[in-house]
Design an enzyme around this catalytic site. Structure first.
Site, PDB file in Angstrom:
ATOM      1  N   HIS A 155       0.804  -1.241   0.000  1.00 32.03           N
ATOM      2  CA  HIS A 155       0.000   0.000   0.000  1.00 32.03           C
ATOM      3  C   HIS A 155       0.831   1.282   0.000  1.00 32.03           C
ATOM      4  O   HIS A 155       0.287   2.347  -0.311  1.00 32.03           O
ATOM      5  CB  HIS A 155      -0.928   0.051   1.218  1.00 32.03           C
ATOM      6  N   ASP A 190      -2.741 -11.269  -1.275  1.00 34.77           N
ATOM      7  CA  ASP A 190      -3.211 -10.643  -0.039  1.00 34.77           C
ATOM      8  C   ASP A 190      -4.716 -10.368  -0.193  1.00 34.77           C
ATOM      9  O   ASP A 190      -5.179 -10.091  -1.293  1.00 34.77           O
ATOM     10  CB  ASP A 190      -2.436  -9.322   0.132  1.00 34.77           C
ATOM     11  N   HIS A 192      -6.242  -7.844   0.606  1.00 35.64           N
ATOM     12  CA  HIS A 192      -6.431  -6.435   0.231  1.00 35.64           C
ATOM     13  C   HIS A 192      -5.902  -6.174  -1.192  1.00 35.64           C
ATOM     14  O   HIS A 192      -5.001  -6.872  -1.662  1.00 35.64           O
ATOM     15  CB  HIS A 192      -5.709  -5.522   1.227  1.00 35.64           C
ATOM     16  N   ASP A 284      -3.408 -12.853   4.943  1.00 38.38           N
ATOM     17  CA  ASP A 284      -4.711 -12.464   5.498  1.00 38.38           C
ATOM     18  C   ASP A 284      -5.854 -12.986   4.636  1.00 38.38           C
ATOM     19  O   ASP A 284      -7.025 -12.748   4.941  1.00 38.38           O
ATOM     20  CB  ASP A 284      -4.802 -10.943   5.690  1.00 38.38           C
TER      21      ASP A 284
HETATM   22  C1  ZL4 Z   1      -6.047  -0.878  13.962  1.00 35.08           C
HETATM   23  O1  ZL4 Z   1      -7.489  -1.951  17.141  1.00 35.08           O
HETATM   24  O2  ZL4 Z   1      -9.732   0.628   7.063  1.00 35.08           O
HETATM   25  C2  ZL4 Z   1      -4.968  -0.135  14.476  1.00 35.08           C
HETATM   26  C3  ZL4 Z   1      -6.265  -0.982  12.583  1.00 35.08           C
HETATM   27  C4  ZL4 Z   1      -4.800  -0.006  15.856  1.00 35.08           C
HETATM   28  C5  ZL4 Z   1      -5.420  -0.325  18.136  1.00 35.08           C
HETATM   29  C6  ZL4 Z   1      -6.354   0.633  18.819  1.00 35.08           C
HETATM   30  C7  ZL4 Z   1      -6.971   1.725  18.002  1.00 35.08           C
HETATM   31  C8  ZL4 Z   1      -8.428   1.582  17.751  1.00 35.08           C
HETATM   32  C9  ZL4 Z   1      -8.200  -2.322  12.986  1.00 35.08           C
HETATM   33  C10 ZL4 Z   1      -7.340  -1.684  12.099  1.00 35.08           C
HETATM   34  C11 ZL4 Z   1      -8.943   2.349  16.566  1.00 35.08           C
HETATM   35  C12 ZL4 Z   1      -8.510   1.771  15.234  1.00 35.08           C
HETATM   36  C13 ZL4 Z   1      -9.118   2.494  14.039  1.00 35.08           C
HETATM   37  N1  ZL4 Z   1      -5.657  -0.585  16.713  1.00 35.08           N
HETATM   38  C14 ZL4 Z   1      -8.459   2.094  12.744  1.00 35.08           C
HETATM   39  C15 ZL4 Z   1     -10.037   3.543   7.477  1.00 35.08           C
HETATM   40  C16 ZL4 Z   1      -9.624   3.184   8.799  1.00 35.08           C
HETATM   41  C17 ZL4 Z   1      -9.038   4.205   9.729  1.00 35.08           C
HETATM   42  C18 ZL4 Z   1      -8.273   3.546  10.853  1.00 35.08           C
HETATM   43  O3  ZL4 Z   1      -2.560  -6.445   4.783  1.00 35.08           O
HETATM   44  N2  ZL4 Z   1      -9.173   2.671  11.613  1.00 35.08           N
HETATM   45  C19 ZL4 Z   1      -8.892   2.768   7.661  1.00 35.08           C
HETATM   46  C20 ZL4 Z   1      -5.872  -0.897   6.788  1.00 35.08           C
HETATM   47  C21 ZL4 Z   1      -7.281  -0.646   7.267  1.00 35.08           C
HETATM   48  C22 ZL4 Z   1      -8.760   1.292   7.356  1.00 35.08           C
HETATM   49  C23 ZL4 Z   1      -5.644  -2.318   6.383  1.00 35.08           C
HETATM   50  C24 ZL4 Z   1      -3.957  -3.888   5.375  1.00 35.08           C
HETATM   51  C25 ZL4 Z   1      -2.483  -4.059   5.061  1.00 35.08           C
HETATM   52  C26 ZL4 Z   1      -2.162  -5.246   4.166  1.00 35.08           C
HETATM   53  C27 ZL4 Z   1      -0.671  -5.305   3.810  1.00 35.08           C
HETATM   54  C28 ZL4 Z   1      -4.206  -2.520   5.973  1.00 35.08           C
HETATM   55  N3  ZL4 Z   1      -7.535   0.764   7.424  1.00 35.08           N
HETATM   56  C29 ZL4 Z   1     -10.496   2.232   9.592  1.00 35.08           C
HETATM   57  C30 ZL4 Z   1      -9.679   1.609  10.722  1.00 35.08           C
HETATM   58  C31 ZL4 Z   1      -6.681  -1.353  16.284  1.00 35.08           C
HETATM   59  C32 ZL4 Z   1      -6.906  -1.510  14.869  1.00 35.08           C
HETATM   60  C33 ZL4 Z   1      -7.999  -2.239  14.349  1.00 35.08           C
HETATM   61  C34 ZL4 Z   1      -7.577  -1.756  10.686  1.00 35.08           C
HETATM   62  N4  ZL4 Z   1      -7.136  -0.894   9.751  1.00 35.08           N
HETATM   63  C35 ZL4 Z   1      -8.279  -2.728   9.997  1.00 35.08           C
HETATM   64  N5  ZL4 Z   1      -8.253  -2.438   8.663  1.00 35.08           N
HETATM   65  C36 ZL4 Z   1      -7.554  -1.320   8.548  1.00 35.08           C
HETATM   66  O4  ZL4 Z   1      -2.850  -5.201   2.932  1.00 35.08           O
HETATM   67  C37 ZL4 Z   1       0.266  -5.349   4.948  1.00 35.08           C
HETATM   68 ZN    ZN Z   2      -3.838  -7.355   3.535  1.00 37.00          ZN
HETATM   69 CA    CA Z   3      -4.507  -8.784  -3.276  1.00 34.97          CA
END
Ligand code: ZL4
Ligand code: ZN
Ligand code: CA
Length: 398
Positions: A155, A190, A192, A284
């Site tokens: 990403h 992945d 995503h 994932d």
């Molecule tokens: C977390 O519980 O969808 C981060 C991230 C931290 C700890 C405590 C904080 C609580 C889920 C995710 C609040 C968290 C709010 N903590 C996170 C639009 C979003 C804004 C951020 O596999 N909030 C963003 C990113 C995705 C969003 C996925 C995949 C990477 C890869 C390659 C990245 N971001 C909504 C979420 C938590 C957390 C709980 C989280 N973030 C789940 N999905 C996202 O493709 C390595």
């Molecule tokens: Zn992913």
């Molecule tokens: Ca993919």
């Protein structure tokens, strides 16, 4: 042509840097770099290191990061620390680059995804260094398959962190491969969408990107992250039709995934004829993942690795997502065994390796079980996705 397990040996090299595995994204963050140490401990205990050359640990240099990332962002990554964030003017720069400190930026969503962590710069240099070293081992002809499970951060953008990814080691590795190979294929399993890699190469006909991912635009509140990757996005200009997206619904199992993966990859290999393949093996997409909603088994996931391996083209294997850490470690250990051609020889009993307690719920087995879901076997949606994808591929000049 592309049947599995041709019995031919491959020269495999493997990168592991304990310096990457000790990084902490913060309490409750889903990304746990220790999963790579867990995978490595299994690889070691199963005796797989004897079948691979171990790449020397050499972090990337700042200059190497600048081959993709812009100046302001590289300087930010270099300068930012949790302390500096609180004191100086770095805070605005950091927020502009998608990174932050959650306690300070309670309203800033990206601060949760891409926190300012201790040792951030060192972490970025190390995982990117691994993917570059692996790419060079393919480019100089010394290896057939190169592995860096700490890479695969698909990403990250030129000037911005996104989705737990700071430096885009995949773009850097592909750029390195392009110095030595005419055409490079990028495949992303992945759960995503591989948006950062696609975005960078969408106008490039020497790089074809193919991402399989969960795509659900009409879900309740917001789309599944990052919300891009529809089948209509096929690249632009000279790169038109050199981008392929395979959007899927939640619940994909081994059988249905392979019903798409194999015919689509057959067609891609036949039309594009790559000189090297980069496979992002985000785990994932496995059953039981904390973020993903697919239902692949380790063998189903690894089926993608063995399928691409069977084409006998230099292959770079990278990690990526994966948030149920025991599943991730099982998967990447098993895929390491696939790379060296020993998957049939490794026992399903988890050996004592220091992390065995993580496997209690799966009976200390390497392979967790995926419960059967009874439902309609015949799935029209699969045929529709397959047709849409093959239609895009039909536009590629042979
Ligand atoms: C977390 O519980 O969808 C981060 C991230 C931290 C700890 C405590 C904080 C609580 C889920 C995710 C609040 C968290 C709010 N903590 C996170 C639009 C979003 C804004 C951020 O596999 N909030 C963003 C990113 C995705 C969003 C996925 C995949 C990477 C890869 C390659 C990245 N971001 C909504 C979420 C938590 C957390 C709980 C989280 N973030 C789940 N999905 C996202 O493709 C390595
Ligand atoms: Zn992913
Ligand atoms: Ca993919």
């Amino acid at each position: 042509s592309a049947s599995c397990g041709d019995g031919r040996k491959r020269r495999v090299c493997y990168y592991y840097d304990p310096g990457v595995a000790n990084v902490d994204y913060g309490a409750n963050h889903n990304m746990v770099p220790r999963r790579v140490a867990m995978a490595h401990a299994l690889v070691e205990k199963y005796g797989l290191l004897a079948d691979m050359e171990r790449l020397r640990v050499r972090p990337a240099t700042e200059a190497e990061l600048r081959a993709f990332h812009d100046d302001a962002y590289v300087r930010l990554l270099r300068d930012i620390t949790p302390d500096a964030y609180h004191d100086g003017d770095l805070r605005d720069r950091a927020r502009a680059c998608g990174v932050g400190v959650p306690e300070t930026d309670e309203t800033d969503a990206s601060a949760y995804d891409n926190p300012v962590i201790d040792g951030l710069w060192d972490y970025c240099l190390r995982y990117a260094g691994g993917s570059l070293a692996a790419a060079r081992a393919l480019a100089d002809g010394s290896s057939d398959i190169a592995i860096n499970w700490s890479g695969g951060m698909h990403h990250a953008c030129r000037g911005k962190a996104s989705g737990f990814c700071y430096v885009n080691d995949i773009v850097l590795a592909i750029q390195e491969l392009l110095e030595h190979f005419e055409r490079v294929l990028y495949v992303d399993i992945d759960v995503h969408h591989g948006d950062g890699v696609e975005e960078h190469f969408k106008r490039e006909s020497r790089v074809m990107t193919v991402s399989f991912h969960l795509y659900d635009i009409d879900r309740d509140v917001k789309p599944f992250f990052p919300g891009t990757g529809k089948v209509e996005d096929v690249g632009e200009g000279d790169g038109k039709y050199y981008t392929l997206n395979v959007p899927m619904k939640a619940g994909m199992d081994d059988e249905r995934y392979q019903q798409l993966f194999r015919p689509i990859m057959d067609e891609v290999m036949e039309k594009f004829v790559p000189d090297a393949v980069v496979l992002q093996c985000g785990a994932d997409s496995l059953y039981g993942d904390r973020l993903g909603e697919f239902r692949l088994s380790v063998k189903g996931h690894a089926g993608c690795v063995s399928y691409l391996r069977s084409f006998n083209v230099p292959l770079l294997l990278l990690g990526g997502g994966g948030y149920t850490v025991n599943h991730v470690a099982s998967c990447w250990c098993y895929e390491t065994a696939v790379a060296v051609g020993k998957e049939k020889e490794i026992s399903d009993e988890i050996p004592f390796h220091g992390y065995e307690h993580y496997y209690r719920d799966q009976g200390y087995k390497l392979h967790f079980t995926v419960p059967k879901k009874n439902g309609n076997k015949k799935d029209d949606l699969i045929d529709k996705i397959k047709q849409d994808a093959l239609m895009n591929l039909a536009m590629l000049k042979p």
